[in-house]
Write an enzyme that holds these catalytic residues in place. Structure first.
Site, PDB file in Angstrom:
ATOM      1  N   CYS A  81       0.817  -1.240   0.137  1.00  0.00           N
ATOM      2  CA  CYS A  81       0.135  -0.336  -0.162  1.00  0.00           C
ATOM      3  C   CYS A  81       0.953   1.370  -0.267  1.00  0.00           C
ATOM      4  O   CYS A  81       1.441   1.562  -1.076  1.00  0.00           O
ATOM      5  CB  CYS A  81      -1.135   0.102   0.988  1.00  0.00           C
ATOM      6  SG  CYS A  81      -2.652   1.362   1.485  1.00  0.00           S
ATOM      7  N   HIS A 175      -3.562  -5.015   0.562  1.00  0.00           N
ATOM      8  CA  HIS A 175      -3.302  -6.091   1.413  1.00  0.00           C
ATOM      9  C   HIS A 175      -3.029  -7.399   1.823  1.00  0.00           C
ATOM     10  O   HIS A 175      -4.117  -7.693   2.789  1.00  0.00           O
ATOM     11  CB  HIS A 175      -4.301  -5.562   2.634  1.00  0.00           C
ATOM     12  CG  HIS A 175      -3.564  -4.136   3.018  1.00  0.00           C
ATOM     13  ND1 HIS A 175      -2.726  -3.373   4.086  1.00  0.00           N
ATOM     14  CD2 HIS A 175      -4.339  -2.528   2.806  1.00  0.00           C
ATOM     15  CE1 HIS A 175      -3.025  -2.255   3.943  1.00  0.00           C
ATOM     16  NE2 HIS A 175      -3.949  -1.699   3.294  1.00  0.00           N
ATOM     17  N   GLU A 177      -1.675  -9.271   4.275  1.00  0.00           N
ATOM     18  CA  GLU A 177      -1.866  -9.533   5.448  1.00  0.00           C
ATOM     19  C   GLU A 177      -2.929  -9.702   6.368  1.00  0.00           C
ATOM     20  O   GLU A 177      -3.209 -10.395   7.394  1.00  0.00           O
ATOM     21  CB  GLU A 177      -1.006  -8.601   6.153  1.00  0.00           C
ATOM     22  CG  GLU A 177      -1.365  -7.027   6.525  1.00  0.00           C
ATOM     23  CD  GLU A 177      -0.891  -6.150   5.418  1.00  0.00           C
ATOM     24  OE1 GLU A 177      -1.093  -4.822   5.640  1.00  0.00           O
ATOM     25  OE2 GLU A 177      -1.037  -6.461   4.417  1.00  0.00           O
TER      26      GLU A 177
END
Length: 519
Positions: A81, A175, A177
Protein backbone atom coordinates in the site's frame (compact mmCIF):
# COMPACT_ATOMS: atom_id res chain seq x y z
CA UNK A 1 21.09 -17.50 14.07
CA UNK A 2 17.57 -17.14 12.64
CA UNK A 3 16.82 -15.80 9.18
CA UNK A 4 15.08 -12.50 9.90
CA UNK A 5 12.66 -10.26 8.02
CA UNK A 6 12.62 -6.55 8.94
CA UNK A 7 9.24 -4.81 8.72
CA UNK A 8 9.32 -1.01 8.62
CA UNK A 9 6.13 0.50 10.00
CA UNK A 10 4.72 3.59 8.29
CA UNK A 11 1.77 3.80 10.70
CA UNK A 12 -0.50 1.11 9.31
CA UNK A 13 -3.30 -0.22 11.50
CA UNK A 14 -2.38 -3.62 10.03
CA UNK A 15 1.38 -3.45 10.67
CA UNK A 16 1.44 -5.97 13.47
CA UNK A 17 -0.67 -8.32 11.34
CA UNK A 18 2.17 -8.40 8.82
CA UNK A 19 4.52 -9.53 11.58
CA UNK A 20 2.08 -12.20 12.76
CA UNK A 21 1.65 -13.57 9.25
CA UNK A 22 5.41 -13.78 8.74
CA UNK A 23 5.88 -15.59 12.06
CA UNK A 24 3.16 -18.04 10.99
CA UNK A 25 5.39 -19.07 8.08
CA UNK A 26 8.07 -20.17 10.61
CA UNK A 27 10.25 -17.14 9.89
CA UNK A 28 11.43 -14.69 12.55
CA UNK A 29 10.64 -11.01 11.97
CA UNK A 30 10.56 -7.73 13.85
CA UNK A 31 8.47 -4.60 13.37
CA UNK A 32 10.24 -1.24 13.75
CA UNK A 33 9.45 2.41 12.96
CA UNK A 34 10.25 3.48 9.39
CA UNK A 35 12.76 6.06 10.59
CA UNK A 36 15.23 3.72 12.29
CA UNK A 37 18.86 4.49 11.52
CA UNK A 38 20.77 3.02 8.57
CA UNK A 39 23.16 1.49 11.11
CA UNK A 40 20.28 -0.32 12.82
CA UNK A 41 19.09 -1.76 9.50
CA UNK A 42 22.61 -2.94 8.62
CA UNK A 43 23.16 -4.55 12.00
CA UNK A 44 19.74 -6.23 11.88
CA UNK A 45 21.04 -8.01 8.77
CA UNK A 46 17.63 -8.87 7.28
CA UNK A 47 17.21 -11.43 4.51
CA UNK A 48 14.30 -9.30 3.29
CA UNK A 49 12.46 -6.07 4.11
CA UNK A 50 8.74 -5.31 4.11
CA UNK A 51 7.42 -1.74 3.96
CA UNK A 52 4.00 -1.45 5.64
CA UNK A 53 1.07 0.68 4.62
CA UNK A 54 0.19 3.88 6.44
CA UNK A 55 -2.26 6.79 6.62
CA UNK A 56 0.05 9.39 5.03
CA UNK A 57 -0.06 10.64 1.46
CA UNK A 58 3.12 10.77 -0.57
CA UNK A 59 2.17 14.34 -1.55
CA UNK A 60 2.49 15.90 1.91
CA UNK A 61 5.67 17.78 2.82
CA UNK A 62 6.38 15.53 5.78
CA UNK A 63 5.50 12.28 4.01
CA UNK A 64 7.45 9.35 5.50
CA UNK A 65 10.31 8.18 3.30
CA UNK A 66 11.91 4.78 2.95
CA UNK A 67 15.51 4.85 4.24
CA UNK A 68 17.74 4.81 1.15
CA UNK A 69 19.79 1.95 2.56
CA UNK A 70 16.76 -0.34 2.09
CA UNK A 71 17.30 -0.17 -1.67
CA UNK A 72 21.08 -0.56 -1.38
CA UNK A 73 21.40 -3.69 0.79
CA UNK A 74 20.80 -6.10 -2.08
CA UNK A 75 17.97 -7.93 -0.28
CA UNK A 76 14.38 -8.38 -1.51
CA UNK A 77 11.91 -5.61 -0.65
CA UNK A 78 8.10 -5.81 -0.56
CA UNK A 79 6.13 -2.56 -0.34
CA UNK A 80 2.51 -2.78 0.82
CA UNK A 81 0.00 0.00 0.00
CA UNK A 82 1.79 3.21 1.12
CA UNK A 83 5.01 1.19 1.12
CA UNK A 84 4.52 0.51 -2.60
CA UNK A 85 3.77 4.18 -3.31
CA UNK A 86 6.83 5.39 -1.39
CA UNK A 87 9.00 2.83 -3.17
CA UNK A 88 7.67 3.89 -6.57
CA UNK A 89 8.14 7.62 -5.89
CA UNK A 90 11.67 7.23 -4.53
CA UNK A 91 12.83 4.95 -7.35
CA UNK A 92 11.71 7.22 -10.19
CA UNK A 93 8.03 6.44 -10.65
CA UNK A 94 5.03 8.69 -10.13
CA UNK A 95 2.06 8.62 -7.75
CA UNK A 96 -1.27 10.43 -8.15
CA UNK A 97 -4.51 10.95 -6.27
CA UNK A 98 -6.80 8.21 -7.52
CA UNK A 99 -10.01 9.39 -9.18
CA UNK A 100 -11.67 6.25 -7.83
CA UNK A 101 -10.61 5.46 -4.28
CA UNK A 102 -10.67 1.79 -3.32
CA UNK A 103 -11.67 0.67 0.16
CA UNK A 104 -12.68 -2.93 0.65
CA UNK A 105 -12.92 -5.94 -1.64
CA UNK A 106 -11.48 -5.81 -5.16
CA UNK A 107 -10.70 -8.32 -7.88
CA UNK A 108 -7.29 -8.12 -9.54
CA UNK A 109 -5.97 -9.84 -12.63
CA UNK A 110 -2.34 -10.93 -12.44
CA UNK A 111 0.54 -11.28 -14.87
CA UNK A 112 3.20 -14.03 -14.75
CA UNK A 113 5.74 -13.22 -12.03
CA UNK A 114 7.64 -14.91 -9.26
CA UNK A 115 5.55 -13.36 -6.46
CA UNK A 116 2.21 -14.66 -7.75
CA UNK A 117 3.37 -17.85 -9.49
CA UNK A 118 0.64 -20.53 -9.12
CA UNK A 119 -1.25 -18.27 -6.68
CA UNK A 120 -4.80 -17.40 -7.71
CA UNK A 121 -8.41 -17.55 -6.55
CA UNK A 122 -9.76 -18.47 -9.99
CA UNK A 123 -9.31 -18.12 -13.75
CA UNK A 124 -11.61 -15.52 -15.28
CA UNK A 125 -13.56 -15.85 -18.53
CA UNK A 126 -10.58 -14.49 -20.51
CA UNK A 127 -8.26 -17.10 -19.05
CA UNK A 128 -6.47 -14.66 -16.72
CA UNK A 129 -5.61 -15.56 -13.10
CA UNK A 130 -7.68 -13.51 -10.65
CA UNK A 131 -7.08 -12.63 -6.99
CA UNK A 132 -9.64 -11.46 -4.42
CA UNK A 133 -7.90 -8.78 -2.34
CA UNK A 134 -8.53 -6.07 0.25
CA UNK A 135 -7.79 -2.50 -0.80
CA UNK A 136 -7.52 0.65 1.34
CA UNK A 137 -6.02 3.56 -0.62
CA UNK A 138 -6.74 7.00 -2.00
CA UNK A 139 -3.47 7.42 -3.96
CA UNK A 140 -2.09 5.13 -6.64
CA UNK A 141 1.01 4.63 -8.76
CA UNK A 142 0.45 6.03 -12.26
CA UNK A 143 3.96 5.59 -13.66
CA UNK A 144 6.25 2.69 -12.85
CA UNK A 145 9.88 3.29 -11.86
CA UNK A 146 12.57 2.17 -14.34
CA UNK A 147 13.05 -1.60 -14.27
CA UNK A 148 9.54 -2.37 -12.96
CA UNK A 149 6.65 -4.09 -14.73
CA UNK A 150 2.97 -4.30 -13.79
CA UNK A 151 2.05 -7.68 -12.29
CA UNK A 152 -1.56 -7.00 -11.21
CA UNK A 153 -4.29 -4.59 -12.31
CA UNK A 154 -7.98 -3.79 -12.48
CA UNK A 155 -10.02 -1.01 -14.08
CA UNK A 156 -9.55 1.37 -11.14
CA UNK A 157 -5.87 0.63 -10.50
CA UNK A 158 -3.76 -0.18 -13.58
CA UNK A 159 -0.66 -0.73 -11.43
CA UNK A 160 -2.11 -2.67 -8.48
CA UNK A 161 1.17 -4.55 -8.08
CA UNK A 162 4.63 -4.09 -9.58
CA UNK A 163 7.88 -6.00 -9.74
CA UNK A 164 11.55 -5.52 -10.55
CA UNK A 165 12.52 -9.19 -10.73
CA UNK A 166 16.23 -8.40 -11.17
CA UNK A 167 16.54 -6.47 -7.90
CA UNK A 168 13.75 -8.52 -6.26
CA UNK A 169 11.74 -5.39 -5.46
CA UNK A 170 7.96 -5.84 -5.30
CA UNK A 171 5.02 -3.60 -4.50
CA UNK A 172 1.36 -4.45 -3.90
CA UNK A 173 -1.37 -1.85 -3.53
CA UNK A 174 -3.55 -4.29 -1.57
CA UNK A 175 -3.10 -5.77 1.92
CA UNK A 176 -1.91 -9.41 1.85
CA UNK A 177 -1.75 -9.48 5.66
CA UNK A 178 -5.54 -9.31 6.22
CA UNK A 179 -7.72 -12.39 5.96
CA UNK A 180 -9.98 -10.69 3.40
CA UNK A 181 -7.14 -11.16 0.89
CA UNK A 182 -7.76 -14.87 0.49
CA UNK A 183 -4.33 -15.76 -0.91
CA UNK A 184 -2.48 -13.23 1.24
CA UNK A 185 -0.72 -15.81 3.39
CA UNK A 186 0.47 -17.66 0.29
CA UNK A 187 1.83 -14.41 -1.19
CA UNK A 188 3.76 -13.56 1.98
CA UNK A 189 5.00 -17.15 2.22
CA UNK A 190 6.24 -16.91 -1.38
CA UNK A 191 8.06 -13.67 -0.62
CA UNK A 192 9.86 -14.79 2.54
CA UNK A 193 10.70 -18.37 1.56
CA UNK A 194 11.14 -18.41 -2.22
CA UNK A 195 12.27 -14.84 -2.88
CA UNK A 196 14.12 -14.02 0.37
CA UNK A 197 15.26 -17.65 0.80
CA UNK A 198 14.46 -17.57 4.53
CA UNK A 199 14.61 -20.90 6.32
CA UNK A 200 11.85 -22.52 8.38
CA UNK A 201 13.81 -21.96 11.57
CA UNK A 202 11.37 -20.17 13.89
CA UNK A 203 9.71 -22.86 16.03
CA UNK A 204 8.78 -23.20 19.68
CA UNK A 205 10.85 -26.27 20.74
CA UNK A 206 14.03 -24.53 19.58
CA UNK A 207 12.89 -21.25 21.12
CA UNK A 208 12.44 -22.85 24.56
CA UNK A 209 16.05 -24.03 24.65
CA UNK A 210 17.37 -20.72 23.29
CA UNK A 211 15.32 -18.70 25.80
CA UNK A 212 16.46 -20.83 28.74
CA UNK A 213 20.07 -20.36 27.66
CA UNK A 214 19.64 -16.58 27.34
CA UNK A 215 17.99 -16.29 30.77
CA UNK A 216 20.76 -18.28 32.46
CA UNK A 217 23.46 -16.26 30.72
CA UNK A 218 21.90 -12.91 31.71
CA UNK A 219 20.83 -13.71 35.26
CA UNK A 220 23.71 -15.89 36.41
CA UNK A 221 23.26 -16.62 40.11
CA UNK A 222 21.07 -13.57 40.84
CA UNK A 223 17.53 -13.69 42.22
CA UNK A 224 14.56 -12.64 40.06
CA UNK A 225 11.20 -11.32 41.28
CA UNK A 226 8.01 -11.49 39.19
CA UNK A 227 4.49 -10.22 39.79
CA UNK A 228 2.29 -13.23 39.06
CA UNK A 229 -1.26 -12.31 38.04
CA UNK A 230 -2.68 -15.66 36.98
CA UNK A 231 -3.03 -14.41 33.41
CA UNK A 232 -1.44 -16.17 30.46
CA UNK A 233 1.56 -13.86 29.96
CA UNK A 234 2.85 -13.69 33.52
CA UNK A 235 2.16 -17.41 34.01
CA UNK A 236 4.16 -18.44 30.95
CA UNK A 237 6.96 -16.03 31.88
CA UNK A 238 7.09 -17.54 35.38
CA UNK A 239 7.16 -21.11 34.05
CA UNK A 240 9.93 -20.30 31.55
CA UNK A 241 12.12 -18.47 34.07
CA UNK A 242 11.59 -21.20 36.67
CA UNK A 243 12.62 -23.81 34.09
CA UNK A 244 15.80 -21.81 33.54
CA UNK A 245 16.87 -20.84 37.08
CA UNK A 246 14.64 -22.75 39.52
CA UNK A 247 14.49 -21.34 43.06
CA UNK A 248 16.28 -18.14 42.06
CA UNK A 249 12.82 -16.99 40.92
CA UNK A 250 10.46 -15.55 43.53
CA UNK A 251 6.90 -14.75 42.44
CA UNK A 252 4.55 -12.35 44.22
CA UNK A 253 0.83 -12.97 43.77
CA UNK A 254 -1.30 -10.03 44.89
CA UNK A 255 -4.98 -10.78 45.47
CA UNK A 256 -6.56 -7.39 44.82
CA UNK A 257 -10.13 -8.54 45.38
CA UNK A 258 -10.84 -8.00 41.68
CA UNK A 259 -10.01 -11.49 40.41
CA UNK A 260 -12.26 -14.08 38.80
CA UNK A 261 -13.95 -16.78 40.90
CA UNK A 262 -11.35 -19.09 42.52
CA UNK A 263 -8.56 -17.48 40.47
CA UNK A 264 -6.23 -16.99 43.43
CA UNK A 265 -6.67 -20.59 44.60
CA UNK A 266 -6.11 -22.02 41.10
CA UNK A 267 -3.00 -19.91 40.52
CA UNK A 268 -1.43 -20.91 43.83
CA UNK A 269 -2.18 -24.58 43.20
CA UNK A 270 -0.69 -24.50 39.70
CA UNK A 271 2.54 -22.73 40.59
CA UNK A 272 3.21 -23.35 44.26
CA UNK A 273 1.98 -26.93 44.53
CA UNK A 274 2.24 -28.44 41.03
CA UNK A 275 5.29 -26.61 39.61
CA UNK A 276 7.05 -26.02 42.95
CA UNK A 277 7.57 -22.32 42.19
CA UNK A 278 8.29 -20.07 45.17
CA UNK A 279 5.15 -17.88 45.32
CA UNK A 280 4.44 -15.26 48.00
CA UNK A 281 0.68 -14.76 48.42
CA UNK A 282 -0.54 -11.31 49.49
CA UNK A 283 -4.21 -10.74 50.30
CA UNK A 284 -4.67 -7.01 49.67
CA UNK A 285 -8.33 -7.11 48.66
CA UNK A 286 -9.50 -4.79 51.45
CA UNK A 287 -6.74 -2.29 50.69
CA UNK A 288 -7.66 -2.09 46.99
CA UNK A 289 -11.40 -1.76 47.63
CA UNK A 290 -10.77 0.96 50.21
CA UNK A 291 -8.67 2.97 47.73
CA UNK A 292 -11.34 2.60 45.03
CA UNK A 293 -14.14 4.06 47.16
CA UNK A 294 -15.95 6.90 45.43
CA UNK A 295 -13.99 6.59 42.15
CA UNK A 296 -16.15 6.27 39.02
CA UNK A 297 -13.85 7.39 36.19
CA UNK A 298 -12.38 4.34 34.35
CA UNK A 299 -8.93 5.86 33.85
CA UNK A 300 -8.73 6.93 37.49
CA UNK A 301 -9.70 3.41 38.54
CA UNK A 302 -6.95 1.96 36.34
CA UNK A 303 -4.36 4.35 37.75
CA UNK A 304 -5.44 3.68 41.34
CA UNK A 305 -5.27 -0.08 40.90
CA UNK A 306 -1.88 0.19 39.20
CA UNK A 307 -0.50 2.46 41.91
CA UNK A 308 -1.65 0.17 44.72
CA UNK A 309 -0.11 -2.85 43.02
CA UNK A 310 3.24 -1.10 42.64
CA UNK A 311 3.25 -0.05 46.30
CA UNK A 312 2.47 -3.57 47.54
CA UNK A 313 4.96 -5.10 45.13
CA UNK A 314 7.67 -2.74 46.36
CA UNK A 315 6.94 -3.65 49.98
CA UNK A 316 7.23 -7.37 49.24
CA UNK A 317 10.34 -6.96 47.09
CA UNK A 318 12.07 -5.10 49.92
CA UNK A 319 11.66 -8.17 52.14
CA UNK A 320 13.58 -10.43 49.73
CA UNK A 321 17.36 -10.36 49.92
CA UNK A 322 19.70 -10.16 46.92
CA UNK A 323 17.04 -9.59 44.27
CA UNK A 324 18.68 -8.05 41.19
CA UNK A 325 16.09 -8.61 38.44
CA UNK A 326 12.45 -7.72 37.88
CA UNK A 327 10.70 -10.07 35.43
CA UNK A 328 7.62 -9.03 33.47
CA UNK A 329 5.29 -10.83 31.07
CA UNK A 330 5.68 -8.16 28.39
CA UNK A 331 4.85 -9.59 24.95
CA UNK A 332 5.63 -8.30 21.47
CA UNK A 333 2.38 -6.33 20.94
CA UNK A 334 3.21 -4.38 24.15
CA UNK A 335 6.64 -3.59 22.70
CA UNK A 336 5.13 -2.47 19.39
CA UNK A 337 2.55 -0.24 21.11
CA UNK A 338 5.19 1.52 23.19
CA UNK A 339 7.73 1.86 20.35
CA UNK A 340 6.34 5.23 19.28
CA UNK A 341 5.93 4.65 15.54
CA UNK A 342 2.24 4.93 14.74
CA UNK A 343 1.43 5.75 18.36
CA UNK A 344 2.83 9.25 17.88
CA UNK A 345 -0.22 10.04 15.79
CA UNK A 346 -2.85 8.18 17.79
CA UNK A 347 -4.81 9.34 20.81
CA UNK A 348 -5.08 7.54 24.12
CA UNK A 349 -7.94 5.06 24.06
CA UNK A 350 -7.09 3.35 27.36
CA UNK A 351 -3.95 3.28 29.44
CA UNK A 352 -2.20 -0.08 29.08
CA UNK A 353 -1.75 -1.91 32.36
CA UNK A 354 1.59 -3.46 31.28
CA UNK A 355 3.22 -0.22 30.18
CA UNK A 356 4.47 2.49 32.48
CA UNK A 357 3.90 0.60 35.71
CA UNK A 358 7.50 -0.44 36.34
CA UNK A 359 8.52 0.53 39.88
CA UNK A 360 11.76 2.37 39.04
CA UNK A 361 12.64 2.92 42.69
CA UNK A 362 13.36 -0.80 42.97
CA UNK A 363 16.51 -0.19 40.90
CA UNK A 364 16.26 -3.66 39.42
CA UNK A 365 17.37 -4.84 36.01
CA UNK A 366 14.50 -5.78 33.72
CA UNK A 367 13.96 -9.32 32.42
CA UNK A 368 11.28 -9.74 29.72
CA UNK A 369 11.63 -13.26 28.30
CA UNK A 370 8.45 -13.07 26.17
CA UNK A 371 9.05 -9.69 24.54
CA UNK A 372 9.69 -11.31 21.13
CA UNK A 373 6.45 -13.31 21.10
CA UNK A 374 2.90 -12.73 19.93
CA UNK A 375 0.03 -14.03 22.07
CA UNK A 376 -0.49 -17.20 20.03
CA UNK A 377 3.23 -17.94 20.35
CA UNK A 378 3.05 -17.36 24.12
CA UNK A 379 0.27 -19.94 24.33
CA UNK A 380 2.30 -22.40 22.27
CA UNK A 381 5.25 -21.83 24.61
CA UNK A 382 3.03 -22.40 27.65
CA UNK A 383 1.97 -25.80 26.36
CA UNK A 384 5.59 -26.69 25.58
CA UNK A 385 6.45 -25.86 29.21
CA UNK A 386 3.71 -28.15 30.52
CA UNK A 387 1.21 -25.57 31.77
CA UNK A 388 -2.45 -26.71 31.92
CA UNK A 389 -4.34 -26.11 28.68
CA UNK A 390 -7.17 -24.36 30.55
CA UNK A 391 -4.69 -21.79 31.85
CA UNK A 392 -2.82 -21.36 28.58
CA UNK A 393 -5.98 -20.79 26.54
CA UNK A 394 -7.75 -18.70 29.13
CA UNK A 395 -9.35 -15.60 27.68
CA UNK A 396 -7.59 -12.25 28.18
CA UNK A 397 -8.28 -10.55 31.50
CA UNK A 398 -7.53 -6.85 32.02
CA UNK A 399 -4.81 -5.90 34.48
CA UNK A 400 -7.29 -3.93 36.65
CA UNK A 401 -9.48 -7.05 36.69
CA UNK A 402 -13.13 -6.71 37.64
CA UNK A 403 -12.40 -3.07 38.48
CA UNK A 404 -13.07 -2.14 34.85
CA UNK A 405 -15.89 -4.64 34.40
CA UNK A 406 -17.92 -2.93 37.11
CA UNK A 407 -19.19 0.32 35.64
CA UNK A 408 -18.71 3.24 37.97
CA UNK A 409 -17.71 2.79 41.62
CA UNK A 410 -16.33 -0.58 42.70
CA UNK A 411 -17.98 -2.09 45.77
CA UNK A 412 -17.46 -5.46 47.46
CA UNK A 413 -21.11 -6.40 46.86
CA UNK A 414 -20.69 -5.72 43.14
CA UNK A 415 -17.53 -7.82 42.88
CA UNK A 416 -19.28 -10.82 44.45
CA UNK A 417 -22.28 -10.59 42.12
CA UNK A 418 -20.09 -10.15 39.05
CA UNK A 419 -17.73 -12.99 39.98
CA UNK A 420 -20.62 -15.43 40.21
CA UNK A 421 -22.26 -14.26 36.98
CA UNK A 422 -18.99 -14.43 35.07
CA UNK A 423 -18.29 -17.95 36.35
CA UNK A 424 -21.72 -19.18 35.21
CA UNK A 425 -21.23 -17.58 31.79
CA UNK A 426 -17.82 -19.18 31.26
CA UNK A 427 -18.96 -22.57 32.61
CA UNK A 428 -21.87 -22.70 30.18
CA UNK A 429 -19.68 -21.63 27.25
CA UNK A 430 -17.27 -24.46 28.07
CA UNK A 431 -20.07 -27.00 28.44
CA UNK A 432 -21.54 -26.00 25.08
CA UNK A 433 -18.17 -26.07 23.27
CA UNK A 434 -18.24 -22.32 22.69
CA UNK A 435 -15.42 -21.16 24.94
CA UNK A 436 -12.61 -21.80 22.46
CA UNK A 437 -14.81 -20.61 19.59
CA UNK A 438 -14.83 -17.17 21.19
CA UNK A 439 -11.76 -15.00 21.62
CA UNK A 440 -12.95 -13.27 24.77
CA UNK A 441 -16.09 -13.61 26.87
CA UNK A 442 -17.03 -12.03 30.17
CA UNK A 443 -19.80 -10.50 32.26
CA UNK A 444 -20.14 -6.80 33.08
CA UNK A 445 -21.89 -5.40 36.16
CA UNK A 446 -24.21 -2.47 35.47
CA UNK A 447 -24.84 -0.37 38.60
CA UNK A 448 -28.47 0.18 37.69
CA UNK A 449 -31.59 -1.56 38.93
CA UNK A 450 -34.54 -2.75 36.90
CA UNK A 451 -38.02 -3.88 37.85
CA UNK A 452 -38.78 -7.58 37.64
CA UNK A 453 -41.18 -10.23 38.88
CA UNK A 454 -39.89 -13.09 41.05
CA UNK A 455 -42.72 -15.47 41.86
CA UNK A 456 -45.62 -13.34 43.07
CA UNK A 457 -43.39 -10.50 44.17
CA UNK A 458 -42.01 -7.41 42.49
CA UNK A 459 -38.21 -7.24 42.38
CA UNK A 460 -35.90 -4.30 41.87
CA UNK A 461 -32.39 -5.63 41.30
CA UNK A 462 -29.17 -5.21 39.32
CA UNK A 463 -28.41 -5.90 35.65
CA UNK A 464 -25.64 -8.04 34.15
CA UNK A 465 -24.41 -7.58 30.57
CA UNK A 466 -22.73 -10.46 28.75
CA UNK A 467 -20.01 -9.86 26.15
CA UNK A 468 -18.50 -12.45 23.79
CA UNK A 469 -16.44 -11.61 20.71
CA UNK A 470 -14.56 -13.36 17.93
CA UNK A 471 -11.39 -11.85 16.51
CA UNK A 472 -8.02 -12.77 15.06
CA UNK A 473 -6.05 -9.80 16.31
CA UNK A 474 -8.21 -7.89 18.86
CA UNK A 475 -7.83 -4.78 16.67
CA UNK A 476 -11.27 -5.47 15.21
CA UNK A 477 -13.87 -7.89 16.55
CA UNK A 478 -17.35 -9.22 15.84
CA UNK A 479 -19.83 -10.13 18.55
CA UNK A 480 -20.24 -13.88 18.82
CA UNK A 481 -23.57 -15.18 17.54
CA UNK A 482 -24.22 -17.52 20.46
CA UNK A 483 -27.24 -19.83 20.10
CA UNK A 484 -30.42 -18.46 21.63
CA UNK A 485 -30.89 -21.65 23.65
CA UNK A 486 -27.42 -21.16 25.18
CA UNK A 487 -28.08 -17.51 25.99
CA UNK A 488 -31.42 -18.44 27.56
CA UNK A 489 -29.78 -21.09 29.74
CA UNK A 490 -27.07 -18.67 30.88
CA UNK A 491 -29.61 -15.96 31.65
CA UNK A 492 -31.86 -18.32 33.59
CA UNK A 493 -28.98 -19.62 35.69
CA UNK A 494 -27.66 -16.15 36.53
CA UNK A 495 -31.08 -14.83 37.54
CA UNK A 496 -32.09 -17.95 39.48
CA UNK A 497 -28.77 -18.67 41.19
CA UNK A 498 -27.57 -15.17 42.07
CA UNK A 499 -29.70 -13.21 44.50
CA UNK A 500 -29.52 -9.55 43.49
CA UNK A 501 -29.67 -9.97 39.69
CA UNK A 502 -32.99 -9.95 37.82
CA UNK A 503 -32.02 -8.98 34.28
CA UNK A 504 -29.37 -10.16 31.79
CA UNK A 505 -28.59 -8.44 28.47
CA UNK A 506 -26.25 -9.47 25.62
CA UNK A 507 -23.89 -6.95 23.99
CA UNK A 508 -24.09 -7.11 20.17
CA UNK A 509 -21.63 -4.28 19.43
CA UNK A 510 -18.67 -4.83 17.13
CA UNK A 511 -15.21 -3.27 17.42
CA UNK A 512 -15.21 -0.65 16.05
CA UNK A 513 -17.19 1.34 17.07
CA UNK A 514 -17.23 -0.23 20.55
CA UNK A 515 -14.13 -1.47 22.35
CA UNK A 516 -14.13 -5.06 23.60
CA UNK A 517 -14.05 -4.08 27.28
CA UNK A 518 -16.75 -1.70 28.50
CA UNK A 519 -14.25 0.49 30.37
Amino acid sequence: MHSAILILDFGSQYARLIARRIRETSVYCELHPFDVSPQFIREFSPVGIILSGGPASIFTNDAPRVPQIVFELGVPVLGICYGMQAMAAQLGGEVENAQTREFGYAELLTEPCRLFQDIKDRINSDGKPALDVWMSHGDRVNKLPPGFTAIAFNAATPFAAMADETRRFYGVQFHPEVTHTLQGKAILDRFVHDICDAGYDWNMPDYVEEAIGRIRARVGGDKVILGLSGGVDSSVAAALIHRAIGDQLVCVFVDNGLLRLNEAKQTMETFSRNLAVNVIYVDASRQFLEQLKGITDPEQKRRTIGREFVEIFQQEAAKIENVKWLAQGTIYPDVIESAGSHTKKSGLIKSHHNVGGLPETLRLKLLEPLRELFKDEVRELGLALGLPRDLVFRHPFPGPGLGVRILGEVKYEYTELLRQADAIFIEELRNAGWYEKTSQAFAVFLPIKSVGVMGDNRSYEYVIALRAVQTEDFMTAQWAELPYTLLARISNRIINEIRGINRVVYDISGKPPATIEWE
